[in-house]
Design a protein around this motif. Structure first.
Motif, PDB file in Angstrom:
ATOM      1  N   SER A  35       0.952  -1.186  -0.119  1.00  0.00           N
ATOM      2  CA  SER A  35      -0.127  -0.088  -0.127  1.00  0.00           C
ATOM      3  C   SER A  35       0.927   1.463   0.016  1.00  0.00           C
ATOM      4  O   SER A  35       0.452   2.428  -0.131  1.00  0.00           O
ATOM      5  CB  SER A  35      -0.917   0.016   1.339  1.00  0.00           C
ATOM      6  OG  SER A  35      -0.098  -0.123   2.450  1.00  0.00           O
ATOM      7  N   ARG A  36       2.039   1.273  -0.018  1.00  0.00           N
ATOM      8  CA  ARG A  36       3.063   2.273   0.017  1.00  0.00           C
ATOM      9  C   ARG A  36       3.044   2.943  -1.405  1.00  0.00           C
ATOM     10  O   ARG A  36       3.587   3.965  -1.706  1.00  0.00           O
ATOM     11  CB  ARG A  36       4.331   2.098   0.576  1.00  0.00           C
ATOM     12  CG  ARG A  36       5.168   0.969  -0.208  1.00  0.00           C
ATOM     13  CD  ARG A  36       6.594   0.842   0.553  1.00  0.00           C
ATOM     14  NE  ARG A  36       7.511  -0.235  -0.208  1.00  0.00           N
ATOM     15  CZ  ARG A  36       7.306  -1.400  -0.003  1.00  0.00           C
ATOM     16  NH1 ARG A  36       6.522  -1.904   0.858  1.00  0.00           N
ATOM     17  NH2 ARG A  36       8.057  -2.305  -0.750  1.00  0.00           N
ATOM     18  N   PHE A  37       2.719   1.951  -2.359  1.00  0.00           N
ATOM     19  CA  PHE A  37       2.393   2.472  -3.684  1.00  0.00           C
ATOM     20  C   PHE A  37       1.135   3.166  -4.052  1.00  0.00           C
ATOM     21  O   PHE A  37       0.107   2.522  -3.655  1.00  0.00           O
ATOM     22  CB  PHE A  37       2.741   1.365  -4.819  1.00  0.00           C
ATOM     23  CG  PHE A  37       4.138   0.707  -4.860  1.00  0.00           C
ATOM     24  CD1 PHE A  37       4.406  -0.273  -3.795  1.00  0.00           C
ATOM     25  CD2 PHE A  37       5.185   1.233  -5.523  1.00  0.00           C
ATOM     26  CE1 PHE A  37       5.820  -0.832  -3.753  1.00  0.00           C
ATOM     27  CE2 PHE A  37       6.339   0.597  -5.604  1.00  0.00           C
ATOM     28  CZ  PHE A  37       6.615  -0.159  -4.771  1.00  0.00           C
ATOM     29  N   SER A  38       1.188   4.125  -4.739  1.00  0.00           N
ATOM     30  CA  SER A  38      -0.081   4.657  -5.060  1.00  0.00           C
ATOM     31  C   SER A  38      -0.156   5.424  -6.539  1.00  0.00           C
ATOM     32  O   SER A  38       1.081   5.866  -6.708  1.00  0.00           O
ATOM     33  CB  SER A  38      -0.756   5.770  -4.095  1.00  0.00           C
ATOM     34  OG  SER A  38      -0.055   6.619  -4.074  1.00  0.00           O
ATOM     35  N   GLY A  39      -1.125   5.453  -7.211  1.00  0.00           N
ATOM     36  CA  GLY A  39      -1.302   6.268  -8.595  1.00  0.00           C
ATOM     37  C   GLY A  39      -2.295   7.265  -8.644  1.00  0.00           C
ATOM     38  O   GLY A  39      -3.182   7.041  -7.926  1.00  0.00           O
ATOM     39  N   SER A  40      -2.056   8.284  -9.308  1.00  0.00           N
ATOM     40  CA  SER A  40      -3.111   9.165  -9.503  1.00  0.00           C
ATOM     41  C   SER A  40      -2.854   9.725 -11.090  1.00  0.00           C
ATOM     42  O   SER A  40      -1.930   9.646 -11.568  1.00  0.00           O
ATOM     43  CB  SER A  40      -2.957  10.280  -8.429  1.00  0.00           C
ATOM     44  OG  SER A  40      -1.859  10.767  -8.719  1.00  0.00           O
ATOM     45  N   GLY A  41      -3.821  10.611 -11.407  1.00  0.00           N
ATOM     46  CA  GLY A  41      -3.774  11.326 -12.601  1.00  0.00           C
ATOM     47  C   GLY A  41      -4.979  11.275 -13.336  1.00  0.00           C
ATOM     48  O   GLY A  41      -5.943  10.443 -13.308  1.00  0.00           O
ATOM     49  N   SER A  42      -5.121  12.180 -14.555  1.00  0.00           N
ATOM     50  CA  SER A  42      -6.114  12.134 -15.411  1.00  0.00           C
ATOM     51  C   SER A  42      -5.621  12.635 -16.817  1.00  0.00           C
ATOM     52  O   SER A  42      -4.458  13.538 -16.802  1.00  0.00           O
ATOM     53  CB  SER A  42      -7.329  12.888 -14.964  1.00  0.00           C
ATOM     54  OG  SER A  42      -7.106  14.113 -14.529  1.00  0.00           O
ATOM     55  N   GLY A  43      -6.424  12.533 -17.879  1.00  0.00           N
ATOM     56  CA  GLY A  43      -6.120  13.231 -19.006  1.00  0.00           C
ATOM     57  C   GLY A  43      -4.719  12.664 -19.533  1.00  0.00           C
ATOM     58  O   GLY A  43      -4.499  11.719 -20.112  1.00  0.00           O
ATOM     59  N   THR A  44      -3.793  13.844 -19.307  1.00  0.00           N
ATOM     60  CA  THR A  44      -2.205  13.341 -19.996  1.00  0.00           C
ATOM     61  C   THR A  44      -1.268  13.390 -19.033  1.00  0.00           C
ATOM     62  O   THR A  44      -0.230  13.234 -19.229  1.00  0.00           O
ATOM     63  CB  THR A  44      -1.727  14.712 -20.904  1.00  0.00           C
ATOM     64  OG1 THR A  44      -1.969  15.839 -20.352  1.00  0.00           O
ATOM     65  CG2 THR A  44      -2.877  14.817 -22.246  1.00  0.00           C
ATOM     66  N   GLU A  45      -1.679  13.675 -17.701  1.00  0.00           N
ATOM     67  CA  GLU A  45      -0.595  13.523 -16.906  1.00  0.00           C
ATOM     68  C   GLU A  45      -0.735  12.591 -15.458  1.00  0.00           C
ATOM     69  O   GLU A  45      -2.064  12.795 -15.064  1.00  0.00           O
ATOM     70  CB  GLU A  45      -0.274  15.171 -16.219  1.00  0.00           C
ATOM     71  CG  GLU A  45       0.633  15.247 -15.194  1.00  0.00           C
ATOM     72  CD  GLU A  45       1.463  16.565 -15.133  1.00  0.00           C
ATOM     73  OE1 GLU A  45       1.410  17.202 -16.180  1.00  0.00           O
ATOM     74  OE2 GLU A  45       2.002  16.977 -14.066  1.00  0.00           O
TER      75      GLU A  45
END
Lengths: 107, 117
Positions: A60-70
């Motif tokens: 759980s120390r890994f996480s991802g985020s973003g939308s569109g192009t970034e």
């Protein structure tokens, strides 16, 4: 083809540091983005899909985020096993493409 | 346990042919799209080709289209990449991978293809 550009190319960190890797797409990929971790001589390991969903078994120390192009991949507290190279990959449309990689090194 | 193993790599002369195989176990092979991905120091990770579970949908990268052919035999849990008219640009480690439409969730260990005179 959709181009993916990762930054930085190399990142130096100590155990316990918080690190963030960015992946920029040449066009909107609608969160159809995956992240992988690779160690020398091994196949990539699947970490995150749909930009923010953690694959089963990934800490759980890994996480991802973003939308569109970034998009970003964050490791909240780097552990010794986390060193190696990280790649993003888009699966919005064929031909699928990968970023050039970000190498995470021990400081 | 999901397992993928590539075979058939090696050294081949420019213009030659090579046939890669991927043998799968530990899951219902026919239910998944399968893919080939390659990696070289110069080009990094590069998606090569994908085939749907029933072999209806085939996709190729522009760099291999017309030279490589992907196929599968669901009865044998295997996938094939037939590579023709090889050039030094095809030198890479080739991985087979399972593709559940969310990214490549399982990979084989990879096999080296080296094109050189």
């Amino acid at each position: 083809d959709i181009q993916l550009t990762q930054s930085p190319s190399t990142l130096s960190a100590s155990v316990g540091d918080r690190v963030t890797i960015t992946c920029r797409a040449s066009q909107n990929i609608n969160t159809w983005l995956a992240w992988y971790h690779q160690k020398p001589g091994k196949a990539p390991r699947f970490l995150i899909y749909k930009a923010s969903r953690l694959e089963t078994g990934v800490p759980s120390r890994f996480s991802g985020s973003g939308s569109g192009t970034e998009y970003t991949l964050t490791i909240s507290s780097v552990q010794p096993d986390d060193f190696g190279t990280y790649f993003c990959q888009q699966y919005d449309s064929y031909s699928y493409t990968f970023g050039q990689g970000t190498r995470l090194e021990i400081k | 346990e999901v397992k993928l193993v590539e075979s058939g790599g090696g050294l081949v002369r420019p213009g030659g042919s090579l046939r890669l195989s991927c043998t799968a176990s530990g899951f219902t092979f026919s239910s998944y799209t399968m893919s080939w991905i390659r990696q070289s120091p110069r080009k990094g990770l590069e998606w090569v080709s994908s085939i749907s579970g029933g072999s209806v949908d085939l996709h190729y990268s522009a760099s291999v289209n017309g030279r490589f052919t992907i196929s599968r035999d669901n009865a044998k849990n295997s996938m094939i990449l037939q590579m023709e008219r090889l050039t030094d640009e095809d030198t890479a480690v080739y991985f087979c991978a399972r593709d559940p439409a969310t990214g490549f969730d399982y990979w084989g260990p990879g096999i080296l293809v080296s094109v050189s005179s």
